[in-house]
Design a protein around this motif. Structure first.
Motif, PDB file in Angstrom:
ATOM      1  N   ALA A  13      -0.475  -0.305  14.324  1.00  0.00           N
ATOM      2  CA  ALA A  13       0.908   0.123  14.515  1.00  0.00           C
ATOM      3  C   ALA A  13       1.813  -0.539  13.481  1.00  0.00           C
ATOM      4  N   VAL A  14       1.556  -1.814  13.194  1.00  0.00           N
ATOM      5  CA  VAL A  14       2.358  -2.526  12.194  1.00  0.00           C
ATOM      6  C   VAL A  14       2.240  -1.832  10.832  1.00  0.00           C
ATOM      7  N   ALA A  15       1.009  -1.484  10.448  1.00  0.00           N
ATOM      8  CA  ALA A  15       0.802  -0.833   9.159  1.00  0.00           C
ATOM      9  C   ALA A  15       1.476   0.540   9.136  1.00  0.00           C
ATOM     10  N   THR A  16       1.420   1.255  10.255  1.00  0.00           N
ATOM     11  CA  THR A  16       2.028   2.580  10.313  1.00  0.00           C
ATOM     12  C   THR A  16       3.547   2.496  10.149  1.00  0.00           C
ATOM     13  N   PHE A  59       0.380   7.968   3.003  1.00  0.00           N
ATOM     14  CA  PHE A  59       1.044   6.654   3.016  1.00  0.00           C
ATOM     15  C   PHE A  59       0.407   5.742   4.061  1.00  0.00           C
ATOM     16  N   ILE A  60       0.227   6.292   5.267  1.00  0.00           N
ATOM     17  CA  ILE A  60      -0.313   5.462   6.355  1.00  0.00           C
ATOM     18  C   ILE A  60      -1.751   5.045   6.042  1.00  0.00           C
ATOM     19  N   PHE A  61      -2.521   5.978   5.458  1.00  0.00           N
ATOM     20  CA  PHE A  61      -3.916   5.691   5.116  1.00  0.00           C
ATOM     21  C   PHE A  61      -4.006   4.535   4.117  1.00  0.00           C
ATOM     22  N   VAL A  62      -3.268   4.619   3.033  1.00  0.00           N
ATOM     23  CA  VAL A  62      -3.343   3.573   2.011  1.00  0.00           C
ATOM     24  C   VAL A  62      -2.753   2.268   2.533  1.00  0.00           C
ATOM     25  N   ALA A  63      -1.681   2.363   3.322  1.00  0.00           N
ATOM     26  CA  ALA A  63      -1.080   1.149   3.888  1.00  0.00           C
ATOM     27  C   ALA A  63      -2.072   0.432   4.798  1.00  0.00           C
ATOM     28  N   GLY A 111       0.827  -1.207   0.000  1.00  0.00           N
ATOM     29  CA  GLY A 111       0.000   0.000   0.000  1.00  0.00           C
ATOM     30  C   GLY A 111       0.859   1.254   0.000  1.00  0.00           C
ATOM     31  N   ALA A 112       1.911   1.235   0.812  1.00  0.00           N
ATOM     32  CA  ALA A 112       2.792   2.400   0.875  1.00  0.00           C
ATOM     33  C   ALA A 112       3.537   2.595  -0.439  1.00  0.00           C
ATOM     34  N   VAL A 147     -10.516   4.696  18.229  1.00  0.00           N
ATOM     35  CA  VAL A 147     -11.190   5.993  18.185  1.00  0.00           C
ATOM     36  C   VAL A 147     -10.604   6.866  17.068  1.00  0.00           C
ATOM     37  N   LEU A 148      -9.293   6.871  16.965  1.00  0.00           N
ATOM     38  CA  LEU A 148      -8.641   7.630  15.886  1.00  0.00           C
ATOM     39  C   LEU A 148      -9.138   7.169  14.522  1.00  0.00           C
ATOM     40  N   VAL A 149      -9.124   5.862  14.312  1.00  0.00           N
ATOM     41  CA  VAL A 149      -9.508   5.332  12.999  1.00  0.00           C
ATOM     42  C   VAL A 149     -10.976   5.631  12.709  1.00  0.00           C
TER      43      VAL A 149
END
Lengths: 214, 214, 214
Positions: free
Chosen positions: A69-72, A36-40, A22-23, B121-123
């Motif tokens: 957290a992993v995706a971020t 990046f974080i959103f699509v990941a 995704g990133a 909550v963030l998501v």
């Protein structure tokens, strides 16, 4: 390793690798770090969330936010280092192949644990494997890998899930069936990417001019 | 005002304003009146419905169909009066900014009321704020605002939700946290629209010719 | 025939015909046989699955996997015989009209059986009828029939559902209301396809150059 633990490991691994893809897609669309974080996160959790909604389970990342957290982390790593890759698209394709294989196995495992019959197990393997990447491609405006002509994609997921269902029907242990599922999916997809394996596609007259494609 | 009542007001307000943006997008696609209502209702309820499905709640408009009447009225108003606007796209962008701010706060409030931890909550704030507009843009074939380069969008939703979570952790009252959430989101988005605020975007070599964008 | 049995027959019929349209769209995208089955199953089950998720029911194909067999057979038939059609797009449009009419009636019936009020019944008729085809068109990159200018589509679904709700309010039997719903939807859509029936569309100044369409 128990079945539940194995499914947990598979889900984490698929999340991390799909997040990388995704990133990479975000890097091709030149987004900022939050993009990046959103699509990941969308790619990493999309297929599993759809599977869980259909099966009326709580999505994994709601009960276990460490997934996010992993995706971020994966998104940040790609944001910092993607420019070192020779071809980001090639990397995306190969990482996607690995994530596909793992995610199909995870989907099959979850559907089995939920007591579904084999047709639903097949579909859940394909949904979990293919839908996150499809969402990534639609949102980032890439040609969906799912539908690229002349490549095996859904077919690999289908074959992998079918092997798992067949082995279980023959009495194999759960971890053997899931490992074989991931292995068959990965080998077929790798063969398609590297060696051009494919099924015959439908060929007919071209679409008529009065019905233009978008 | 109690927390539940505040969330109810936020949801109604976001529905009405998102419905206006949906109808403006429909006007740009030159749909008929039923198409206006369809896109307005999809935009108005899309993000909240997705949030409610993930959290296993009944979507707001199923339990309270007056929501649908609000979206319908907004669509009819735009159908009758949109031609008086100087720039419908500019109006769409600014209304979308207001709706985004309100919807993020509504999403945060609902997730808190459901007892979720702060990552969820963030998501949920981001999902409720961004997904209705994303559906509108995909269906109407507009460039998704979520992904427009060089503008803050998901980032505003993220920052607003983060402020709410932080204030609550410091012991602030719920209505203060939600108001601050909407305020921060709106100010950042307005700054991006009017003053060009932005984060650095990923820049690298252009995509390779062998992997064309759709 | 009881109400539940009638709804079951309607769901099966809509699945089979929508699957044919999905496979025809796959033929226009020149996919392989697994791609045909994928798009056929997505189109056939998309609208009903979304309806069932919103109403918190188990999707039909999870409790009754024979639905998936129906979609698979339809995909294979199209893969083998579509080249005999004079115009695959025309066939797609007309089959879609029939499936739309049946699916709207099925959606109305399910929402009534779930005890929903009339606004939710209207929406569920439209969701069940329109969303499977919308998913097909987005995935296959066709212009969504839902949004084609100068044609009735969502409007037909809306009118059909409205007729059913009105007849029920006047005391009509369930099967009469559902039959009238399908009939009205089909006649309106056929009139639009064959005779060009339409509602006035929104016309205004063209979009500004600073806000290009994708």
């Amino acid at each position: 390793m128990t079945g539940a633990a194995l499914i947990g490991v598979l889900d984490y691994a698929a999340v991390a690798i799909f997040a990388l893809t995704g990133a990479l897609a975000a890097s091709r669309s030149q987004l900022d770090i939050v993009g990046f974080i959103f699509v990941a996160a969308l790619t990493a959790t999309g297929g599993g969330t759809l599977r869980d909604i259909i099966l009326d389970r709580v999505p994994l990342w709601v009960s276990d936010p460490a997934i996010l957290a992993v995706a971020t982390v994966a998104a940040v790593v790609v944001f910092l280092f993607a420019h070192r890759l020779e071809s980001r698209y090639r990397a995306l394709e190969w990482l996607d192949a690995v994530a596909l294989a793992i995610a199909v196995a995870a989907g099959v495992g979850v559907a089995l644990a939920a007591g579904m019959g084999w047709p639903v197990v097949l579909v859940m393997g394909m949904v979990t494997g293919c839908m996150g990447g499809l969402m990534r491609d639609v949102v980032c405006n890439e040609v969906p890998l799912v539908l690229k002509q002349g490549e095996l994609y859904v077919t690999c997921a289908f074959a992998g899930a079918l092997v798992a269902v067949g082995l279980l029907a023959l009495g194999a242990a759960g971890w053997i069936a899931l490992t074989a599922c991931a292995g068959v999916t990965l080998v077929l997809r790798a063969g398609s990417l590297a060696l051009g394996w494919r099924l015959p596609v439908y060929r007919s007259r071209p679409p008529k001019p009065e019905s233009p494609k978008r």
